[in-house]
Design a protein around this motif. Structure first.
Motif, short mmCIF file in Angstrom:
data_model
loop_
_atom_site.label_atom_id
_atom_site.label_comp_id
_atom_site.label_asym_id
_atom_site.label_seq_id
_atom_site.Cartn_x
_atom_site.Cartn_y
_atom_site.Cartn_z
N GLU A 97 17.62 -7.15 39.42
CA GLU A 97 17.09 -8.29 40.17
C GLU A 97 16.89 -7.90 41.64
N ALA A 98 17.83 -7.15 42.19
CA ALA A 98 17.71 -6.68 43.57
C ALA A 98 16.54 -5.70 43.71
N CYS A 99 16.33 -4.86 42.70
CA CYS A 99 15.21 -3.91 42.74
C CYS A 99 13.88 -4.62 42.87
N GLU A 100 13.73 -5.74 42.19
CA GLU A 100 12.48 -6.50 42.25
C GLU A 100 12.18 -6.94 43.68
N LYS A 101 13.21 -7.27 44.44
CA LYS A 101 13.02 -7.68 45.83
C LYS A 101 12.60 -6.52 46.72
N LEU A 102 12.97 -5.31 46.34
CA LEU A 102 12.65 -4.12 47.14
C LEU A 102 11.24 -3.60 46.91
N GLY A 161 7.31 -3.36 46.70
CA GLY A 161 6.24 -3.90 47.53
C GLY A 161 6.25 -3.32 48.93
N LYS A 162 5.46 -3.90 49.80
CA LYS A 162 5.30 -3.42 51.17
C LYS A 162 6.25 -4.18 52.10
N HIS A 163 7.16 -3.44 52.75
CA HIS A 163 8.16 -4.05 53.62
C HIS A 163 8.44 -3.12 54.80
N ASP A 164 9.07 -3.66 55.82
CA ASP A 164 9.64 -2.85 56.90
C ASP A 164 11.04 -2.46 56.46
N PHE A 165 11.25 -1.17 56.18
CA PHE A 165 12.51 -0.69 55.62
C PHE A 165 13.46 -0.13 56.69
N ILE A 166 13.25 -0.49 57.96
CA ILE A 166 14.11 0.05 59.02
C ILE A 166 15.58 -0.26 58.78
N GLY A 167 15.89 -1.42 58.18
CA GLY A 167 17.28 -1.78 57.91
C GLY A 167 17.89 -0.97 56.78
N PHE A 168 17.05 -0.26 56.02
CA PHE A 168 17.52 0.61 54.94
C PHE A 168 17.34 2.08 55.31
N LYS A 213 9.02 5.14 67.09
CA LYS A 213 7.72 4.79 67.67
C LYS A 213 6.67 4.66 66.56
N LYS A 214 6.95 5.27 65.43
CA LYS A 214 6.03 5.21 64.30
C LYS A 214 6.38 4.01 63.42
N SER A 215 5.45 3.61 62.59
CA SER A 215 5.67 2.47 61.70
C SER A 215 6.79 2.78 60.70
N THR A 216 7.64 1.79 60.46
CA THR A 216 8.71 1.92 59.46
C THR A 216 8.38 1.07 58.22
N VAL A 217 7.12 0.65 58.11
CA VAL A 217 6.66 -0.08 56.93
C VAL A 217 6.31 0.92 55.84
N ARG A 218 6.86 0.69 54.67
CA ARG A 218 6.58 1.54 53.51
C ARG A 218 6.34 0.66 52.29
N THR A 219 5.69 1.23 51.28
CA THR A 219 5.45 0.51 50.03
C THR A 219 6.17 1.22 48.89
N ILE A 220 7.09 0.51 48.24
CA ILE A 220 7.73 1.02 47.03
C ILE A 220 6.96 0.48 45.84
N GLU A 221 6.43 1.36 45.02
CA GLU A 221 5.63 0.95 43.87
C GLU A 221 6.49 0.61 42.67
N HIS A 273 14.16 8.17 56.74
CA HIS A 273 15.33 9.03 56.72
C HIS A 273 16.51 8.33 56.03
N LYS A 274 16.98 8.94 54.95
CA LYS A 274 18.11 8.45 54.15
C LYS A 274 17.85 7.11 53.47
N MET A 275 16.59 6.71 53.38
CA MET A 275 16.25 5.41 52.82
C MET A 275 16.68 5.27 51.35
N VAL A 276 16.41 6.25 50.53
CA VAL A 276 16.78 6.16 49.12
C VAL A 276 18.29 6.08 48.97
N ARG A 277 19.03 6.89 49.75
CA ARG A 277 20.48 6.91 49.63
C ARG A 277 21.10 5.59 50.09
N ILE A 278 20.52 4.96 51.09
CA ILE A 278 21.04 3.67 51.56
C ILE A 278 20.69 2.56 50.57
N ILE A 279 19.49 2.61 50.00
CA ILE A 279 19.13 1.61 48.98
C ILE A 279 20.05 1.73 47.78
#
Length: 246
Positions: free
Chosen positions: A143-148, A150-157, A164-172, A194-200
């Motif tokens: 259920e949590a995966c479904e929320k992740l 799509g296109k989001h700002d993943f700076i918190g993850f 200075k660069k965009s932290t918006v990414r799209t998880i397909e 950086h470390k996004m997958v490990r934090i997720i």
């Protein structure tokens, strides 16, 4: 000048990551560049599709380098796998177009993360998975995966403080498969911070264990605070599976 594209597999547990650190010999990039120098007698910088952290593995890292060598692709492949350490393998060597750039031309990546979820740890899986003995609710995690997705700002993850660069990414897609005690998390997206997958993964485990609510995903997207996400799980469970190009 030729542009050579490599597909590389490596076991990262002995190394400080992909990126060469000065003349330090404990990086994947450093090891490959030393072999290129031996092979072509040229000082060449190899460009990877992205940096992997110390301890992270790869099944399909992509890199390119420029050379004036006339060596055949078959001979290059044999040379690499003769002189590289056994935990770094070049799987494919091909001629690329002059403008091909392993990092800038990448359109997406697939990562895997493995968790050993059992009361008793595994002596064999410990180098390639994270031991997590708490009982997990897979339905909550999915259920949590479904929320992740799509296109989001993943700076918190991510481990980025500021960017200075965009932290918006799209998880397909994100999938979780279980085979006995081994959980396989698979991520496909247009890029990862950086470390996004490990934090997720750390966040999903806390949700699965009941110490964090599914709604925390929405809150992290909203407040963009890294400390509100889960722990950064260790690097040894992470694999770069594939890099996508048009």
């Amino acid at each position: 000048m030729r542009n050579i594209k490599l597909t590389i597999e490596y076991d990262g547990k002995r190394y400080l990551g992909w990126q060469r650190l000065g003349d330090y010999d404990k990086t994947i990039q450093g090891k490959i560049e030393k072999v290129i120098k031996l092979m072509t007698d040229e000082n060449t910088e190899i460009i990877g599709s992205g940096r992997t952290d110390g301890g992270t593995h790869a099944r399909g890292q992509v890199a390119n380098f420029k050379t004036t060598s006339e060596m055949t692709l078959e001979d290059m492949l044999a040379f690499f796998n003769r002189y590289l350490p056994q935990d770094i393998v070049v799987k494919n060597v091909e001629e690329a177009t002059e403008r091909f750039h392993a990092r800038y031309n990448a359109t997406g990546k697939q990562y895997s993360y493995y968790v050993w979820n059992a009361e008793i740890p595994s002596a064999f899986e410990r180098a390639y998975s994270f031991y997590y003995p708490q009982q997990l609710d897979l339905a909550r995690m999915e259920e949590a995966c479904e929320k992740l997705i799509g296109k989001h700002d993943f700076i918190g993850f991510s481990a980025l403080k500021k960017s200075k660069k965009s932290t918006v990414r799209t998880i397909e897609s994100i999938s979780i498969e279980q085979e006995g005690s081994l959980l396989h998390f698979s991520f496909v997206g247009d890029g990862f911070l950086h470390k996004m997958v490990r934090i997720i993964v750390g966040t999903l485990l806390e949700i699965g264990a009941g110490s964090m609510d599914v709604s925390a995903i929405d809150e992290i997207f909203e407040n963009k605070v890294r400390e509100h996400a889960g722990e950064t799980v260790p690097a040894q469970g992470l694999f770069l599976d594939e890099v996508y190009y048009r």
